[in-house]
Design a protein around this motif. Structure first.
Motif, PDB file in Angstrom:
ATOM      1  N   GLN A  72       4.615  40.553 -45.567  1.00  0.00           N
ATOM      2  CA  GLN A  72       4.674  41.215 -46.874  1.00  0.00           C
ATOM      3  C   GLN A  72       6.119  41.514 -47.266  1.00  0.00           C
ATOM      4  N   ILE A  73       6.946  41.819 -46.285  1.00  0.00           N
ATOM      5  CA  ILE A  73       8.367  42.067 -46.560  1.00  0.00           C
ATOM      6  C   ILE A  73       9.035  40.784 -47.055  1.00  0.00           C
ATOM      7  N   ARG A  74       8.754  39.673 -46.394  1.00  0.00           N
ATOM      8  CA  ARG A  74       9.369  38.392 -46.773  1.00  0.00           C
ATOM      9  C   ARG A  74       8.906  37.899 -48.147  1.00  0.00           C
ATOM     10  N   LYS A  75       7.739  38.361 -48.576  1.00  0.00           N
ATOM     11  CA  LYS A  75       7.211  37.925 -49.882  1.00  0.00           C
ATOM     12  C   LYS A  75       7.952  38.554 -51.057  1.00  0.00           C
ATOM     13  N   HIS A  80      10.722  55.209 -52.857  1.00  0.00           N
ATOM     14  CA  HIS A  80      10.459  53.892 -52.271  1.00  0.00           C
ATOM     15  C   HIS A  80      11.461  52.844 -52.736  1.00  0.00           C
ATOM     16  N   VAL A  81      11.496  51.731 -51.988  1.00  0.00           N
ATOM     17  CA  VAL A  81      12.338  50.595 -52.360  1.00  0.00           C
ATOM     18  C   VAL A  81      11.771  49.947 -53.623  1.00  0.00           C
ATOM     19  N   THR A  82      12.603  49.135 -54.290  1.00  0.00           N
ATOM     20  CA  THR A  82      12.137  48.491 -55.521  1.00  0.00           C
ATOM     21  C   THR A  82      11.361  47.214 -55.241  1.00  0.00           C
ATOM     22  N   ASN A  83      11.581  46.612 -54.066  1.00  0.00           N
ATOM     23  CA  ASN A  83      10.755  45.483 -53.638  1.00  0.00           C
ATOM     24  C   ASN A  83      10.761  45.437 -52.116  1.00  0.00           C
ATOM     25  N   THR A  84       9.749  44.813 -51.536  1.00  0.00           N
ATOM     26  CA  THR A  84       9.571  44.868 -50.083  1.00  0.00           C
ATOM     27  C   THR A  84      10.703  44.195 -49.318  1.00  0.00           C
ATOM     28  N   ALA A  85      11.377  43.205 -49.954  1.00  0.00           N
ATOM     29  CA  ALA A  85      12.469  42.512 -49.252  1.00  0.00           C
ATOM     30  C   ALA A  85      13.577  43.477 -48.862  1.00  0.00           C
ATOM     31  N   GLU A  86      13.704  44.582 -49.608  1.00  0.00           N
ATOM     32  CA  GLU A  86      14.758  45.556 -49.308  1.00  0.00           C
ATOM     33  C   GLU A  86      14.494  46.299 -47.999  1.00  0.00           C
ATOM     34  N   ILE A  87      13.273  46.203 -47.487  1.00  0.00           N
ATOM     35  CA  ILE A  87      12.967  46.831 -46.188  1.00  0.00           C
ATOM     36  C   ILE A  87      13.681  46.075 -45.075  1.00  0.00           C
ATOM     37  N   GLY A  88      13.850  44.778 -45.232  1.00  0.00           N
ATOM     38  CA  GLY A  88      14.570  43.963 -44.256  1.00  0.00           C
ATOM     39  C   GLY A  88      13.673  43.420 -43.174  1.00  0.00           C
ATOM     40  N   MET A  89      13.280  44.274 -42.255  1.00  0.00           N
ATOM     41  CA  MET A  89      12.413  43.871 -41.151  1.00  0.00           C
ATOM     42  C   MET A  89      11.710  45.100 -40.609  1.00  0.00           C
ATOM     43  N   PHE A  90      10.581  44.896 -39.976  1.00  0.00           N
ATOM     44  CA  PHE A  90       9.753  45.988 -39.444  1.00  0.00           C
ATOM     45  C   PHE A  90       9.450  45.711 -37.976  1.00  0.00           C
ATOM     46  N   LYS A  91       9.610  46.728 -37.144  1.00  0.00           N
ATOM     47  CA  LYS A  91       9.346  46.566 -35.703  1.00  0.00           C
ATOM     48  C   LYS A  91       8.690  47.804 -35.139  1.00  0.00           C
ATOM     49  N   ILE A  92       7.502  47.629 -34.522  1.00  0.00           N
ATOM     50  CA  ILE A  92       6.816  48.735 -33.833  1.00  0.00           C
ATOM     51  C   ILE A  92       7.478  48.945 -32.482  1.00  0.00           C
TER      52      ILE A  92
END
Length: 864
Positions: free
Chosen positions: A616-619, A668-680
């Motif tokens: 979802q982040i990459r989208k 919140h960010v303006t789009n998911t790409a701004e999150i960069g990456m997610f790691k549990i």
């Protein structure tokens, strides 16, 4: 009338009087630190009564879910023993916010009771505050109540207060006398079941400050509360609340499960306790609470264990409370749909707690046996109050169970001391609540000391900007802090799990900037705290400043907050729709997400959840903010409600198109790409039925990778160090082993063979490898002087041969070790060679070792 009809008639009556019918607030008031549970209908309107908040409407009515487990008439141990007190109850109420007042409240209450519900007027009594002549007069002029049934009382009965401080005012209560002696005033406020209060009309006109002084509120309000279960008992002509259809479906199910009839008092009390407590547990868990070891969690755990203990009186020793959730949901979910929506979650939480309590109870029985043995050994016959209290408080043992078990061993209990310890515990709890109330109320009262003009409407602009020009509209010095309120602020105050912003306030005219290290919120006012010691000029209202949020930190927070929404959606997709948020922390360094689930996540599930979020982040999905939209519209959109948030008539919804949509007032960010990456980074249990995931995003992932690389490097260094230590130890062991084996060379050296004047030392030895065998050869050559040596060993199913020749024989007799081993190796199916003074060879046929040793004599003779 059924209870459902009674509830609906109340709401319809006030709807026709121009009231907005509002939903019940959650019974778990996460936004109010002064309350463990919502205990009155007015809780959700506290800000309105204080003049710190508003609503779109001036009149409201609802049925509010309430839990009371302490205070006057609400001792937990008494619930179920009588027929009219409960831990969970519904409070029917109507409110006026600066609109109508005493006249209409009294007139409409009388109309509903006597016209709509047709209650006998001769049995109704009205009480008023002793100096409230206005209310007394309205009872006489606006109703046809018997004037002799209007009675004045003092503060104890007819002056309502929220707590030690806060909104308060006189009240008028309506009582009904159900006895034959209904004209006798002595029963009113006497605390007897024959005459009970059914409606309390509170006229809120004061605020009591921390000094105990009464101050007029900006507007006068009406707050009424009617106990739903009580009015049902009255209208259904039942002598007990538990005999109404509010409770009978649950009690019938308890009877079916236990096989015990609801007939004798011995059976009725346990069934009443269980019926009451399953309601409390179900509604509290549905609204996000879970049994635990402190606060509201501890209260719920005590309630569940009390119900489980009473179940044993009905022969129910295995988990059973969770089975009652089904009938409760079927009976009440039309009014409270959360019971149906979260039914499985409620059942699993309760069942897990019941199973855990059974284990605890077994431990308690074991401990009781030890206590009883200690008492008997000491020659006493009384179990101390301290031991009884410990059994009760730690293991949930009721006093009567302890008493029965003691009696079986001819012992008695010090119940007086136990009761004293219980009183001390209740006092501590009350004082703790008072302290909480006092601190929060002091903060609320301090709002007035900022002297903010009513025309000023502070605005939060932190969704759009992190840097704004603003004006100081209020300030004060408090301890070491200078507290400032601005007309516009970009600073977000901790809410819904997202922590507060930090940053700076800049005074351009003074060319000075000061750090804002803390912000807090009292209703709609954001208070910025500066270090007063750093400010060397007077702060004044009207000063122009620049409010600046720490941008890098805020962006890290926003990445983590948006990621929690994507995580929530991924969890529901992978684990199931039962997953609900149960708490969160959103900071710049990491995010923490608590959710309802009943087992440890597998590695495969964690990988799948991570993959969905990162996809979802990459989208590059854009954030669609829906701000200040009607609550009902948001629900129709399908937005999920986040745990712990308070929702008004208008709400914010955060939508990541096609991926997630939730109620949320955070940033919140303006789009998911701004999150960069997610790691549990971790997954664990934090309570029964509650799991916790911790994760990082963006820069946090980089830091996590660097940390992992550092740890890996340290591990590699540690492994290299361990391998070096292993090599050294192996070398030392080899040397020790070699020395031990060298002793066997003595047998070879003691039995030389004479070959035409040349000595031959030969023999079979034990060697682990060719290097060790070669070492034996070196040792033999050193000791044998002018001679030839041949040593053979079996190693790992193969043959090893070493031959040594002294320098003199090499020179004088032209003997060469390489030629000798070459000939011997042929005898064992192998080959080899080497230098003249030392050579080695190998072979495959271990059965030929002795033959090779025997042939060594002839091989060497041929070379002489």
């Amino acid at each position: 009338m059924t209870s459902a009809e009674i509830r609906q008639q109340f709401l319809d009556f006030f709807k026709n009087k121009g009231h907005r019918i509002v939903p019940s607030a959650p019974v778990v008031p996460f936004d109010d630190p002064t309350l463990l549970f919502a205990n009155a209908g007015m809780n959700q309107f506290k800000d309105v009564f204080l003049g710190l908040g508003t609503r779109e409407y001036k009149r409201a009515a609802d049925t509010q879910k309430c839990i009371r487990v302490s205070g006057k008439h609400n001792d937990l141990e008494e619930v179920g023993r009588d027929t009219y007190h409960h831990t969970f109850f519904e409070m029917l109420g109507n409110w006026s916010f600066g609109d109508y007042y005493k006249k209409e409240a009294i007139k409409w209450a009388w109309e509903l009771l006597t016209v709509v519900w047709n209650l006998p007027k001769e049995r109704l009594w009205a009480t008023v505050y002793k100096t409230d002549n206005e209310a007394s007069e309205f009872w006489r002029t606006e109703t046809d109540i018997n004037p002799s049934h209007i009675l004045p009382f003092g503060e104890k009965d007819n002056f309502w207060e929220m707590g030690e401080t806060g909104p308060c005012g006189p009240c008028s209560e309506i009582h009904i006398n159900l006895s034959d002696d209904y004209e006798n005033p002595k029963y009113v406020n006497a605390g007897v079941p024959e005459c009970i209060e059914i409606w309390n009309l509170v006229f809120i006109q004061y605020n009591r400050n921390s000094n105990g002084e009464l101050q007029d509120l900006p507007a006068k309000h009406v707050d009424t509360g009617m106990g739903f279960e009580r009015i049902c008992a009255v209208l259904q002509k039942k002598g007990s609340n538990y005999d109404t259809d509010v409770f009978t479906p649950i009690i019938n199910e308890i009877s079916r499960i236990s096989g015990v009839k609801y007939d004798t008092e011995a059976n009725k009390v346990p069934m009443r306790v269980i019926a009451d407590h399953v309601r409390t547990l179900s509604f509290a868990i549905a609204d996000g609470a879970v049994p635990g070891n402190d606060g509201r969690g501890y209260v719920l755990r005590r309630i569940l264990r009390r119900a489980a203990r009473y179940g044993r009186k009905l022969g129910l020793s295995k988990p059973f409370i969770y089975e009652l959730v089904e009938v409760l949901s079927a009976h009440m979910s039309s009014v409270f749909p959360e019971l149906k929506q979260k039914k499985q979650h409620i059942q699993k939480i309760i069942k897990a707690e019941e199973e855990s309590f059974n284990v605890t109870l077994d431990r308690g029985i074991e401990l009781f046996e030890k206590i009883a043995e200690k008492v008997t050994s000491a020659g006493s016959s009384i179990i101390s109050g301290e031991d009884i209290f410990m059994l009760y408080d730690t293991y949930g043992f009721p006093v009567d169970l302890t008493n029965v078990m003691a009696g079986e061993r001819n012992l008695s209990i010090d119940e007086a001391r136990f009761n004293a310890l219980m009183d001390e515990q209740r006092t501590r709890a009350r004082e703790s609540t008072k302290e909480k109330f006092a601190s929060v109320s002091a903060l609320i009262n301090d709002v007035e000391s900022f002297e903010i003009d009513e025309s000023e409407k502070p605005e939060f602009v932190g969704y759009e900007s992190l840097y704004v020009d603003a004006k100081i509209i209020g300030h004060k010095k408090e301890g070491n802090s200078e507290l400032i309120i601005l007309d516009r602020t970009p600073f977000y105050v901790e809410s819904g799990g997202q922590i507060s912003d930090i940053g700076w306030i800049e005074f351009p005219e003074k060319n000075r900037r000061f750090e804002v290290d803390n912000v807090s919120k009292v209703y709609n006012l954001v208070v910025h705290a500066l270090d007063a010691a750093e400010i060397d000029f007077p702060i004044e209202k009207g000063m122009r400043v620049k409010a600046i949020v720490d941008q890098g930190r805020r962006w890290d927070i926003m990445r983590n907050h948006s990621a929690t929404h994507l995580l929530h959606a991924a969890l529901r997709k992978v684990l199931g729709e039962h997953v609900r948020q149960a708490g969160s922390y959103v900071g710049p360094d990491r995010l923490r997400f608590d959710f309802a689930h009943y087992s440890k996540l597998s590695e495969e599930e964690i990988k799948k959840i991570e993959a969905i979020v990162n996809e979802q982040i990459r989208k590059n999905i854009r954030h669609l903010p829906h701000r200040a939209i009607p609550f009902d519209e948001a629900k129709k959109m399908g937005a999920l409600m986040f745990f712990g948030d308070k929702y008004g008539d208008r709400v914010n919804v955060v939508e990541f198109e096609g991926a997630s949509m939730e109620f949320c007032g955070g940033t919140h960010v303006t789009n998911t790409a701004e999150i960069g990456m997610f790691k549990i980074i971790s997954e664990a249990s934090v309570a029964s039925g509650i799991r916790r995931i911790e994760a990082v995003t963006g820069k946090g992932v980089e830091e996590f990778i660097h940390l992992q690389e550092e740890n890996l490097k340290k591990e590699e260094e540690k492994i290299a160090q361990l391998l070096e230590e292993k090599r050294k130890l192996e070398k030392e062991l080899a040397e020790i082993s070699f020395k031990a084996k060298l002793g066997k060379l003595d047998a070879v050296l003691n039995s030389p063979v004479d070959l035409e004047g040349i000595r031959l030392f030969k023999g079979r030895v034990e060697a682990s490898n060719m290097d060790e065998l070669k070492g034996f050869g070196d040792e033999l050559r050193e000791k044998m002087k002018d001679a030839v040596g041949v040593l053979i060993s079996e190693m790992d199913g193969k043959v090893g041969i070493v031959c040594v020749v002294s320098d003199g024989l090499i020179k004088e007799k032209k003997l060469a070790a390489g030629k000798i081993v070459g000939e011997l190796a042929k005898l064992v199916g192998g080959g080899g060679g080497g230098r003249p003074h030392l050579a080695t060879a190998g072979g495959k046929d271990v059965t030929k070792i002795n033959e090779a040793l025997n042939q060594a004599n002839d091989v060497i003779k041929k070379m002489l």
